[in-house]
Design a protein around this motif. Structure first.
Motif, short mmCIF file in Angstrom:
data_model
loop_
_atom_site.label_atom_id
_atom_site.label_comp_id
_atom_site.label_asym_id
_atom_site.label_seq_id
_atom_site.Cartn_x
_atom_site.Cartn_y
_atom_site.Cartn_z
N MET A 113 0.68 -1.19 -0.04
CA MET A 113 0.07 0.01 0.09
C MET A 113 0.69 1.33 0.01
SD MET A 113 -3.08 -0.75 -0.44
CE MET A 113 -3.84 0.62 0.03
N LYS A 114 2.01 1.30 0.60
CA LYS A 114 2.96 2.38 0.67
C LYS A 114 3.43 2.59 -0.53
CE LYS A 114 6.56 4.61 3.00
NZ LYS A 114 7.62 4.51 4.22
N HIS A 150 0.99 4.04 -2.81
CA HIS A 150 0.64 5.37 -2.65
C HIS A 150 2.00 6.22 -3.00
CE1 HIS A 150 -0.56 8.81 -0.20
NE2 HIS A 150 0.59 9.10 -0.04
N SER A 194 1.35 6.52 -7.05
CA SER A 194 0.54 7.12 -7.31
C SER A 194 0.93 8.84 -6.93
CB SER A 194 -0.88 6.78 -6.35
OG SER A 194 -1.31 5.71 -6.78
N PHE A 195 1.41 9.08 -5.88
CA PHE A 195 1.72 10.56 -5.43
C PHE A 195 2.65 10.94 -6.69
CE2 PHE A 195 4.31 13.40 -3.41
CZ PHE A 195 3.27 14.48 -3.06
N SER A 206 -4.34 7.23 -10.73
CA SER A 206 -3.40 7.55 -9.57
C SER A 206 -4.08 8.60 -8.93
CB SER A 206 -2.01 8.16 -9.88
OG SER A 206 -1.29 7.10 -10.32
N LEU A 217 -5.57 8.20 -4.84
CA LEU A 217 -5.37 9.15 -3.89
C LEU A 217 -6.63 9.77 -3.42
CD1 LEU A 217 -2.18 10.91 -5.13
CD2 LEU A 217 -2.30 9.29 -3.26
N GLY A 234 -8.24 7.14 -1.03
CA GLY A 234 -7.29 6.83 0.26
C GLY A 234 -7.11 7.99 1.04
N HIS A 235 -7.51 9.15 0.60
CA HIS A 235 -6.89 10.52 1.17
C HIS A 235 -7.37 10.65 2.59
CE1 HIS A 235 -5.91 14.74 1.55
NE2 HIS A 235 -7.17 15.10 2.07
N ASP A 251 -4.89 8.82 4.90
CA ASP A 251 -3.48 8.94 4.74
C ASP A 251 -3.32 10.44 5.14
OD1 ASP A 251 -3.16 6.58 3.57
OD2 ASP A 251 -3.20 7.34 1.65
#
Length: 72
Positions: A4-5, A8, A11-12, A54, A58, A61-62, A65
């Motif tokens: 997941m990291k 992330h 995607s970021f 992406s 994000l 999941g924002h 996170d």
């Protein structure tokens, strides 16, 4: 959880690339993705699709996170 990291971070990075590309297009009418990938149209389109996916990842999941959003 490590996957997941990784998702992330990828995607970021892609969303930042997309944002910079939009900024350059708006300010200077310069398409950075096209300049880097040249005439490889299919690859350029793939980058745009990955940036869009992406952004959705994000966005979904924002809340979990974001340190600002979960701060009380």
């Amino acid at each position: 959880m490590n996957e997941m990291k990784t998702l992330h971070m990828i995607s970021f990075t892609l969303v930042i690339i997309g944002g910079l590309n939009w900024g350059l297009m708006g300010l200077f009418n310069f398409n950075l993705v096209n300049a880097i990938l040249g005439s490889v149209g299919g690859l350029e389109k793939l980058v745009y699709v990955l940036v869009g996916v992406s952004a959705v990842i994000l966005m979904l999941g924002h809340k979990g996170d974001c340190k600002t959003c979960i701060a009380k």
